[in-house]
Design a protein around this motif. Structure first.
Motif, PDB file in Angstrom:
ATOM      1  N   UNK A 118       0.841  -1.206   0.000  1.00 56.40           N
ATOM      2  CA  UNK A 118       0.000   0.000   0.000  1.00 56.40           C
ATOM      3  C   UNK A 118       0.875   1.255   0.000  1.00 56.40           C
ATOM      4  N   UNK A 119       1.854   1.281   0.876  1.00 59.29           N
ATOM      5  CA  UNK A 119       2.699   2.484   0.990  1.00 59.29           C
ATOM      6  C   UNK A 119       3.503   2.725  -0.276  1.00 59.29           C
ATOM      7  N   UNK A 120       4.011   1.636  -0.844  1.00 61.30           N
ATOM      8  CA  UNK A 120       4.788   1.793  -2.075  1.00 61.30           C
ATOM      9  C   UNK A 120       3.906   2.310  -3.215  1.00 61.30           C
ATOM     10  N   UNK A 121       2.667   1.842  -3.276  1.00 58.59           N
ATOM     11  CA  UNK A 121       1.759   2.317  -4.325  1.00 58.59           C
ATOM     12  C   UNK A 121       1.374   3.767  -4.077  1.00 58.59           C
ATOM     13  N   UNK A 122       1.134   4.086  -2.813  1.00 60.13           N
ATOM     14  CA  UNK A 122       0.820   5.474  -2.450  1.00 60.13           C
ATOM     15  C   UNK A 122       1.916   6.410  -2.954  1.00 60.13           C
ATOM     16  N   UNK A 123       3.162   6.004  -2.758  1.00 61.76           N
ATOM     17  CA  UNK A 123       4.297   6.852  -3.159  1.00 61.76           C
ATOM     18  C   UNK A 123       4.348   7.081  -4.668  1.00 61.76           C
ATOM     19  N   UNK A 124       3.665   6.229  -5.414  1.00 60.37           N
ATOM     20  CA  UNK A 124       3.666   6.403  -6.861  1.00 60.37           C
ATOM     21  C   UNK A 124       2.588   7.375  -7.319  1.00 60.37           C
ATOM     22  N   UNK A 125       1.926   8.017  -6.339  1.00 54.19           N
ATOM     23  CA  UNK A 125       1.020   9.093  -6.695  1.00 54.19           C
ATOM     24  C   UNK A 125      -0.465   8.790  -6.569  1.00 54.19           C
ATOM     25  N   UNK A 146      -6.058   3.542  -2.280  1.00 55.14           N
ATOM     26  CA  UNK A 146      -5.242   2.324  -2.369  1.00 55.14           C
ATOM     27  C   UNK A 146      -5.658   1.340  -1.281  1.00 55.14           C
ATOM     28  N   UNK A 147      -5.811   1.839  -0.057  1.00 59.42           N
ATOM     29  CA  UNK A 147      -6.215   0.964   1.058  1.00 59.42           C
ATOM     30  C   UNK A 147      -7.548   0.296   0.769  1.00 59.42           C
ATOM     31  N   UNK A 148      -8.469   1.080   0.234  1.00 65.82           N
ATOM     32  CA  UNK A 148      -9.799   0.546  -0.049  1.00 65.82           C
ATOM     33  C   UNK A 148      -9.722  -0.558  -1.104  1.00 65.82           C
ATOM     34  N   UNK A 149      -8.937  -0.323  -2.144  1.00 67.42           N
ATOM     35  CA  UNK A 149      -8.803  -1.322  -3.213  1.00 67.42           C
ATOM     36  C   UNK A 149      -8.151  -2.596  -2.668  1.00 67.42           C
ATOM     37  N   UNK A 150      -7.062  -2.417  -1.912  1.00 64.12           N
ATOM     38  CA  UNK A 150      -6.349  -3.582  -1.376  1.00 64.12           C
ATOM     39  C   UNK A 150      -7.240  -4.347  -0.403  1.00 64.12           C
ATOM     40  N   UNK A 151      -7.997  -3.622   0.401  1.00 60.58           N
ATOM     41  CA  UNK A 151      -8.902  -4.290   1.341  1.00 60.58           C
ATOM     42  C   UNK A 151      -9.943  -5.113   0.579  1.00 60.58           C
ATOM     43  N   UNK A 152     -10.524  -4.498  -0.437  1.00 58.98           N
ATOM     44  CA  UNK A 152     -11.522  -5.234  -1.242  1.00 58.98           C
ATOM     45  C   UNK A 152     -10.877  -6.463  -1.901  1.00 58.98           C
ATOM     46  N   UNK A 153      -9.634  -6.262  -2.362  1.00 55.33           N
ATOM     47  CA  UNK A 153      -8.936  -7.375  -3.011  1.00 55.33           C
ATOM     48  C   UNK A 153      -8.733  -8.526  -2.032  1.00 55.33           C
ATOM     49  N   UNK A 154      -8.198  -8.220  -0.879  1.00 57.80           N
ATOM     50  CA  UNK A 154      -7.842  -9.291   0.062  1.00 57.80           C
ATOM     51  C   UNK A 154      -9.082  -9.970   0.634  1.00 57.80           C
ATOM     52  N   UNK A 155     -10.160  -9.209   0.769  1.00 55.79           N
ATOM     53  CA  UNK A 155     -11.383  -9.795   1.323  1.00 55.79           C
ATOM     54  C   UNK A 155     -12.088 -10.737   0.358  1.00 55.79           C
ATOM     55  N   UNK A 156     -11.746 -10.668  -0.897  1.00 55.49           N
ATOM     56  CA  UNK A 156     -12.490 -11.475  -1.864  1.00 55.49           C
ATOM     57  C   UNK A 156     -11.657 -12.635  -2.408  1.00 55.49           C
ATOM     58  N   UNK A 157     -10.568 -12.938  -1.715  1.00 50.91           N
ATOM     59  CA  UNK A 157      -9.712 -14.032  -2.179  1.00 50.91           C
ATOM     60  C   UNK A 157     -10.497 -15.341  -2.306  1.00 50.91           C
ATOM     61  N   UNK A 158     -11.414 -15.572  -1.380  1.00 55.35           N
ATOM     62  CA  UNK A 158     -12.171 -16.838  -1.396  1.00 55.35           C
ATOM     63  C   UNK A 158     -12.997 -16.999  -2.676  1.00 55.35           C
ATOM     64  N   UNK A 159     -13.401 -15.901  -3.257  1.00 55.89           N
ATOM     65  CA  UNK A 159     -14.147 -16.008  -4.516  1.00 55.89           C
ATOM     66  C   UNK A 159     -13.222 -16.450  -5.641  1.00 55.89           C
ATOM     67  N   UNK A 160     -12.031 -15.857  -5.668  1.00 59.78           N
ATOM     68  CA  UNK A 160     -11.084 -16.199  -6.740  1.00 59.78           C
ATOM     69  C   UNK A 160     -10.644 -17.657  -6.656  1.00 59.78           C
TER      70      UNK A 160
END
Lengths: 544, 544
Positions: free
Chosen positions: A487-494, A500-514
């Motif tokens: 998250x922090x590294x992506x934040x630094x890219x602008x 970013x946190x919201x996207x990563x949270x949504x990503x990690x929470x939906x692993x079971x679907x994938x």
């Protein structure tokens, strides 16, 4: 030397079919004047047999069919097969040289990839010896796919402590170097491989004959594009991309040729078309069925399916709900007409109403929520699967990578299917592909491309209500998924941290679907499924 | 030396939680007089982080938390973590020795398993150096799990060409050898590991301290059963099986102890209970929901779930259809009462009728077939998933391995769920487990155990109508799946060829269903999912 290259589309475990293709191609190449024929990696067994290498029956059939081929091949040939090994794993990824009615020599692949979707060391022992054969007084050096990737700066460190075939071949002064491959297509890989083959020729100061697999097995997408290079590392001929092809090149008469620039979208489209067609056919199906929402994802999948299988073999079903906008059905109808699909409209209202009624007692006193949205999607899944069962059509799941990444899909709803053709394609690429489909006239209705993406599971819902715009979303996802950035590294890219946190949270929470998605063609290094392996019970306390 | 063994249950990626457990255990062991504390493999990061080893953030957090631990640990400790590597893969599976407030030395795992569900070489570089530390004038040799399996005849050939830690330790004359592990439970593995640890002590002529992980992450089932052995290879103490445990052993005062015989069914039950509980809790759930058919599979899963989570956290739903026998609902009700479940009954008739009505036009003129059977199962799946969404309960899929093997399950129907607790348990073992559950009184209704298994998807259907008896079926499946034997090889073992062919054909045709099963605890070498990797488009022309 007159090199015959047979760029054929093999099927895993289809010894009869693969043998026939090999014999036919050898005959054809002989007629065209070839001295010998080269076939792709594991041409006889198909690539890859995975854990079937543990079956003694499978190993035996490899040996039997190789003997059969030896007796029938009309010119000397290089044929890949799975060879019994006495080492721990029990099998080699082997290239046989067949000449004069017998197997003359065997070369075992030395460098076995163990990243992305590849897990070859699980199924093969590594060879350790150099591969050289003599033919008509010429010395031919042998390599199999990954064997030459020690010349790629990024890949080389993986094999630092191994006997590297290219190094071993240096002492041999070969007149020609062969690489047989099942090398995966992706925009990045195409450029890297072109460069690599140039380096191979220069490093060994010998012409190179590269025979790549064309076609798809499960998630693998191999595009062909076999080639011959001069000892100076100049391309002197290439075979088709995304189709079987056969060619003969004379090493005495190699002339430099121009490699045209890639059109990434056009190639991506071809890759998707080939993978869908191959998966459906190799699974024994002729027809597919999919839900047409009027949206761009299902429209693109329908267009690819119609192109790969014929519109008459594609069953497109509109399954509107009370939240579907009027244009959704119209757009679906227009699409079906444009693509000449078998089209029908089925109401999900009855199923949804009965499900809600059945649940009334147990849901008493509880608010409406995402449950009712998912119900609609699952009612569609249930109806599509019934159509699949009754009509013998494989259901296609139409979700794209961006949606699957943030969990904007309903497990057992829109994720239902035998294959998920665009699950490794980001939404921004879906738009490009839709434009590409329409390059010679409107197939996908313009309104489908222009309207704001929506799941239409509640009134006036839009994807952008709870997600950033797709160009931002896809950029973040690429950095997180393909780049392994935090998250922090992506934040630094602008990017805004909360986004970013919201996207990563949504990503990690939906692993079971994938985890339960249908198989999908692998187009990136971190494709969902085998390309990216994670634990579901990972607490991920470190991501933020 | 007073050896402290901390057999803790860690969670992948939970640095906070794992650190707390490590600190608390070290404190406890110090109070009990231990000179030092040993923790299981990768205690800090959890086992296994899989592709997260590619995230620099993940690697950084490992280092940060290790430093934090170093500052707080009250006695010298051996703590596993993921260490940055400069080699190709980028990470080591490392054991840190922490003493006096700092990290004193690091040992990197040398032998990395790449079979079954393991794929460590994908995520870790292999260490090459021997691990030895000195403490209070004593020399302690270090090994991590697979490192010592070079002493197992079956496993040894995999590591023939590597630096093997046990060989390297021979020259060191250690006073003690440590093995920290995340070793998988299975009846076969238990016996092999007992023998292995004996051999380790004898081989190095030193006492052995074995600290195994207890608990489950995804499909992994680790049972603990840590141990201390004398230099003569005699067991001098073991820790709990299937529970956290802490113990101190004095190497000056080791006395042989008896290892009691395993009760396979009792242990299998404990493994299933622990895996279900851990998966649900580590996924952030408290409650589960499942359909109760009145049959033995759902009854067993309900009993295990009630035992693991408490009956009040288990929602059991009876979803009868017109083909359900009268006893099905009664048996489900009895079960729910016995287990103190939250119980309800929901009719699927309305959903099924509406689905059939919606499909009437498109199905016009076609016979009723398996489609209508699957519809019932999928209506149940849809309703169970709605209950999951609304009540926040994870759905459990109740299929057993025999059913999943021959495709006697409906994708998106009874396969729906976040976890499939018994998908690696053969039907014959399901019967044994049901008897075990009832050992102290009837929990699973006797009628459920006695009646002939049936999917009840059409009138008077029985499993045995189209399958051999389960003891024959399971024998064939074990030979085919676990033994990798061919049809002919199985036939030679005394089975009728047409029966074997039929079973294998059913098995191979239903691979696509298994691809989309929920995760399940791994109890055999060829568990569906990660334990057994096959291509869907494999033509399998070689099986017959």
């Amino acid at each position: 030397m007159k090199i015959g290259i047979a760029q054929i589309n093999t099927t895993t475990g289809d010894f009869e079919g693969n043998s026939r293709k090999i014999l036919d191609a050898a005959k054809l190449l002989k007629e065209r004047g070839a001295d010998f024929a080269i076939f792709p990696e594991l041409a006889l067994s198909g690539a890859f047999p995975k854990d079937k290498t543990k079956s003694s029956q499978f190993i035996k059939k490899n040996a039997e069919y190789l003997e059969l081929l030896a007796g029938k091949l009309e010119i000397p040939s290089f044929v890949g097969f799975v060879r019994k090994s006495e080492k721990a794993v029990g099998a080699y990824n082997c290239l046989a040289f067949i000449s004069g009615g017998r197997v003359v020599s065997l070369y075992d692949k030395c460098l076995l990839p163990n990243y992305g979707i590849f897990e070859e060391p699980r199924n093969f022992d590594a060879g350790e010896k150099v591969g050289v054969v003599e033919l008509n007084g010429k010395k031919i050096g042998l390599t199999i796919c990954e064997d030459i990737w020690s010349l790629d700066a990024e890949t080389a460190p993986r094999y630092a402590d191994r006997n590297r075939p290219v190094d071993m071949l240096k002492a041999e002064n070969c007149d020609l170097v062969i690489n047989v491959a099942a090398s995966l297509w992706s925009p990045k890989n195409e450029a890297a491989r072109l460069k690599l083959l140039e380096n191979l020729a220069k490093e060994l100061n010998a012409p190179v004959a590269f025979c790549n697999l064309v076609g798809c097995n499960d998630e693998m997408v191999c595009a062909g594009f076999s080639a011959v290079l001069s000892a100076q590392g100049k391309y002197c001929g290439v075979l088709k991309k995304f189709g079987e092809d056969f060619a003969v090149f004379d090493t005495e008469n190699l002339r430099e040729t121009e490699i045209s620039q890639f059109d990434e979208t056009a190639e991506l489209y071809s890759a998707l078309k080939m993978s869908l067609g191959d998966f459906v056919r190799k699974s024994g199906f002729k027809k597919v069925a999919l839900g047409l929402s009027g949206g761009i994802d299902s429209a693109l999948v329908a267009a690819i399916a119609a192109d790969a299988l014929g519109g008459e073999n594609v069953i497109g079903i509109s399954l509107p709900s009370k939240f579907s906008s009027g244009h959704s059905v119209r757009d679906a109808e227009d699409l079906a007409k444009n693509l000449n699909l078998r089209y029908d409209k089925i109401s999900i209202a009855g199923v949804v109403a009965e499900a809600e009624k059945a649940l009334e007692k147990i849901f008493a006193g509880l608010e409406r929520d995402v449950t009712e949205e998912n119900l609609q999607s699952r009612a569609r899944g249930l109806l599509m699967m019934a159509i699949s069962n009754k009509l013998g059509a494989m259901v296609l799941a139409t979700g794209n990578k961006s949606e699957c990444a943030v969990g904007y899909c309903t497990l057992y709803g829109d994720t239902c299917g035998g294959f998920a053709p665009i699950a490794d394609v980001y939404k921004t690429d879906v738009f490009k592909l839709a434009r590409y489909v329409n390059k010679d006239g409107e197939k996908i209705p313009e309104n489908t491309i222009l309207k704001p993406p929506s799941a239409e599971l509640r009134p006036n819902q839009k994807d952008s209500d709870s997600l950033p715009e797709y160009d931002v979303l896809d950029s973040i996802l690429r950095l997180y998924i393909e780049g392994n950035l935090s998250v922090s590294e992506i934040e630094k890219m602008g990017f805004a941290r909360e986004v970013v946190e919201d996207v990563v949270r949504k990503f990690e929470r939906s692993e079971y679907k994938r985890r339960q998605l249908p198989p999908a063609p692998r187009l990136t290094i971190s494709s969902f499924g085998n390309g990216r392996r994670v634990a579901l019970t990972d607490r991920k306390s470190y991501e933020f």
